[in-house]
Design an enzyme around this catalytic site. Structure first.
Site, PDB file in Angstrom:
ATOM      1  N   LYS A   1       0.835  -1.204   0.000  1.00  6.02           N
ATOM      2  CA  LYS A   1       0.000   0.000   0.000  1.00  6.02           C
ATOM      3  C   LYS A   1       0.870   1.256   0.000  1.00  6.02           C
ATOM      4  CE  LYS A   1      -3.279   2.725   2.647  1.00  6.02           C
ATOM      5  NZ  LYS A   1      -2.388   3.899   2.562  1.00  6.02           N
TER       6      LYS A   1
ATOM      7  N   LEU B   1      -5.440   0.161   6.679  1.00  5.03           N
ATOM      8  CA  LEU B   1      -4.333   1.047   6.982  1.00  5.03           C
ATOM      9  C   LEU B   1      -4.785   2.465   6.660  1.00  5.03           C
ATOM     10  CD1 LEU B   1      -1.286  -0.896   5.441  1.00  5.03           C
ATOM     11  CD2 LEU B   1      -1.978  -0.801   7.853  1.00  5.03           C
ATOM     12  N   ASP B   2      -4.401   3.432   7.488  1.00  4.60           N
ATOM     13  CA  ASP B   2      -4.744   4.821   7.240  1.00  4.60           C
ATOM     14  C   ASP B   2      -4.221   5.257   5.887  1.00  4.60           C
ATOM     15  OD1 ASP B   2      -5.677   4.740   9.822  1.00  4.60           O
ATOM     16  OD2 ASP B   2      -3.937   5.748  10.677  1.00  4.60           O
ATOM     17  N   GLN B   3      -4.784   6.341   5.371  1.00  2.46           N
ATOM     18  CA  GLN B   3      -4.368   6.807   4.047  1.00  2.46           C
ATOM     19  C   GLN B   3      -2.886   7.148   3.989  1.00  2.46           C
ATOM     20  OE1 GLN B   3      -3.359   9.995   3.087  1.00  2.46           O
ATOM     21  NE2 GLN B   3      -3.579  11.027   5.052  1.00  2.46           N
TER      22      GLN B   3
ATOM     23  N   THR C   1      -0.545   5.674   5.906  1.00  3.43           N
ATOM     24  CA  THR C   1       0.253   4.524   6.322  1.00  3.43           C
ATOM     25  C   THR C   1       0.571   3.657   5.109  1.00  3.43           C
ATOM     26  OG1 THR C   1      -0.789   4.507   8.501  1.00  3.43           O
ATOM     27  CG2 THR C   1       0.335   2.502   7.820  1.00  3.43           C
TER      28      THR C   1
END
Length: 242
Positions: free
Chosen positions: A67, A108-110, A112
């Site tokens: 990601k 996962l946060d944007q 991260t």
């Protein structure tokens, strides 16, 4: 299993669309063009190409994605593009219907980055996401301020977050640089890493501050670049569960 049904199960469109792909000569099986939608094959292990792109039959999809920052783990993102746009259409359309395609195993946060698993196997998603199974996840953290030994000790001992009086603790924590540490968690609370770091008097760096490098015993491959994905092998799945 009929070829048109194999294509349908793998996300290449409706059965009518899949039959049309075959009839128009866009599908080859083990290198041999096939123009009969009802021709039957043993699906397991089948290798085929659709419009020149190589594919392999997978009864269930198990993927890893590196990601990148600036993507949301949502089918309906609010601000940033969705991670699902990084996947080819057949992966997003597998199975058809309202629950088509793969789903992220946790989020996962944007901002991260790192290892993200995706699957269309509901039992696998639950097993990997449930805190009852204690699957360890390793995060590489860059903090805003220098990390102290006392902060590491507190993370290992447990900190209280504002939505739960029960302390949460790191399964492992080691300082890897002046402002860096490696943090292992077996739970998955909302913004847990950032909140734990804040609870010990520090803060995760806004840009490039949080990266997930491992799930179970599976490391993010060095050759899998941000935005790239690949199928999980049987060995990968064993490492995740180890």
């Amino acid at each position: 299993m009929q070829l048109q049904d194999i294509l349908f199960s793998q996300g290449f469109g409706t059965r009518r669309v899949c039959a049309g792909l075959v009839q128009q000569g866009f599908v080859a099986v083990t290198g041999v063009p096939c123009m009969e939608p009802a021709m039957e094959f043993i699906a397991q292990g089948l290798q085929f190409t659709v419009q020149g792109v190589d594919w392999a039959y997978h009864e269930k999809a198990y993927l890893m994605l590196h990601k990148p920052a600036g993507y949301e783990c949502s089918q309906k993102p609010s601000t940033y593009p969705s991670i699902y746009t990084l996947l080819p259409p057949p992966i997003r359309q597998r199975g058809g219907g309202a629950a088509a395609g793969v789903q992220a195993v946790g989020r996962l946060d944007q901002d991260t980055t790192g290892l993200l698993l995706l699957s269309d196997d509901g039992k696998f998603i639950h097993r990997m996401s449930s805190p009852k199974h204690h699957v360890p996840k390793v995060y590489e953290v860059t903090a805003k301020h220098p990390v102290t030994a006392q902060q590491v000790e507190k993370l290992l001992a447990g900190v209280v977050l504002d939505d739960d009086p029960k302390p949460v603790r790191a399964a492992a924590c080691a300082q890897t640089g002046e402002s860096q540490l490696s943090l292992t968690l077996t739970e998955g609370k909302y913004h847990q890493v950032k909140r734990m770091i804040a609870a010990v008097g520090n803060r995760v760096e806004d840009v490039g501050g949080l990266h997930r490098s491992r799930i179970g015993s599976l490391d993010l491959p060095a050759d899998l670049l941000p935005g790239q994905w690949r199928w999980l092998t049987a060995e990968d799945l064993a490492r995740i569960s180890a």
